[in-house]
Design a protein around this motif. Structure first.
Motif, PDB file in Angstrom:
ATOM      1  N   UNK A  33      15.012  25.073  17.972  1.00 44.94           N
ATOM      2  CA  UNK A  33      14.325  24.816  19.238  1.00 44.94           C
ATOM      3  C   UNK A  33      15.264  23.971  20.083  1.00 44.94           C
ATOM      4  N   UNK A  34      15.796  24.516  21.157  1.00 39.76           N
ATOM      5  CA  UNK A  34      16.753  23.783  21.988  1.00 39.76           C
ATOM      6  C   UNK A  34      16.014  23.181  23.179  1.00 39.76           C
ATOM      7  N   UNK A  35      15.849  21.856  23.154  1.00 36.93           N
ATOM      8  CA  UNK A  35      15.059  21.148  24.163  1.00 36.93           C
ATOM      9  C   UNK A  35      13.660  20.895  23.611  1.00 36.93           C
ATOM     10  N   UNK A  36      13.530  19.786  22.869  1.00 40.14           N
ATOM     11  CA  UNK A  36      12.205  19.485  22.272  1.00 40.14           C
ATOM     12  C   UNK A  36      11.187  19.162  23.361  1.00 40.14           C
ATOM     13  N   UNK A  56      15.082  20.908  15.821  1.00 43.13           N
ATOM     14  CA  UNK A  56      14.912  20.727  17.259  1.00 43.13           C
ATOM     15  C   UNK A  56      16.065  19.878  17.789  1.00 43.13           C
ATOM     16  N   UNK A  57      16.556  20.246  18.968  1.00 37.13           N
ATOM     17  CA  UNK A  57      17.678  19.541  19.610  1.00 37.13           C
ATOM     18  C   UNK A  57      17.164  18.901  20.902  1.00 37.13           C
ATOM     19  N   UNK A  60      17.152  13.315  24.941  1.00 33.19           N
ATOM     20  CA  UNK A  60      16.323  12.134  25.246  1.00 33.19           C
ATOM     21  C   UNK A  60      14.942  12.326  24.624  1.00 33.19           C
ATOM     22  N   UNK A  61      14.805  12.057  23.332  1.00 33.12           N
ATOM     23  CA  UNK A  61      13.523  12.343  22.679  1.00 33.12           C
ATOM     24  C   UNK A  61      12.370  11.567  23.301  1.00 33.12           C
ATOM     25  N   UNK A  62      11.324  12.289  23.703  1.00 29.61           N
ATOM     26  CA  UNK A  62      10.129  11.670  24.302  1.00 29.61           C
ATOM     27  C   UNK A  62       8.952  12.619  24.107  1.00 29.61           C
TER      28      UNK A  62
END
Ligand code: SAM
Length: 162
Positions: A33-36, A56-57, A60-62
């Motif tokens: 998954x590119x862009x969590x 998942x990539x 900026x994880x949010x």
């Protein structure tokens, strides 16, 4: 068409294609998954594909707190830095399904991003593997099968590795 209509159509196409791909892919291979983002499509994929390894990539994880991958399966950083290292670690041809949803409202930037990302994704897909994408990619080893999926032209894109 209002902008609300447009978002609904895009998300409907996205969900329909993820459902379709979950039935279509083979029994082995990684899911990427590119862009969590908020974690919505990640949540959908893990629900539709229980037991599969899903990475998942995200730079900026949010995500929603319930929608984070387990330890080791969230790859944090810019995809152009993390993906080459990932390919080195897990190997070319290791992915059964890649979903990419990292574009913005800037179409020129999106085109550049897709051009840069295409060779990495092309090498990651296993034979028969699928790329489901929010925009067009240049995938030399793949067939563009978007028109065979029932999703209206130009709304979402599907490529199958030869
Ligand atoms: N599909 C997600 C969902 O359903 O919640 C939404 C994804 S959101 C539209 C796009 C995400 O991609 C953002 O969170 C952004 O930070 C991430 N992103 C964009 N460009 C990136 C890059 N070059 N490397 C890593 N992540 C990136």
């Amino acid at each position: 068409m209002t902008r609300l209509d447009s978002v609904i159509r895009r998300l409907t196409a996205q969900r329909d294609l993820l459902n379709w791909a979950a039935e279509e892919i083979g029994p082995t291979g990684l899911i990427l998954e590119l862009g969590l983002g908020n974690g919505r499509t990640y949540d959908h994929l893990r629900t539709r594909l229980p037991g599969r390894e899903i990475y998942a990539f995200e730079r900026s994880p949010a995500a929603h707190p319930d929608c984070y991958p387990p330890e080791g399966y969230l790859i944090v950083g810019d995809i152009f830095e993390t993906l080459p290292a990932f390919i080195e670690r897990l190997g070319q041809g290791s992915a059964a399904l890649i979903h990419t949803d990292i574009g913005t409202g800037d179409e020129a930037a999106n085109r550049q991003l897709a051009l840069r990302l295409s060779p990495l994704l092309d090498s990651l897909l296993q034979p028969g593997g699928l790329l489901i994408a929010d925009r067009a990619f240049e995938m030399p080893s793949c067939a563009d099968i978007s028109s065979r999926t029932g999703v209206p032209e130009g709304r979402y894109f599907v490529y199958r590795r030869n």
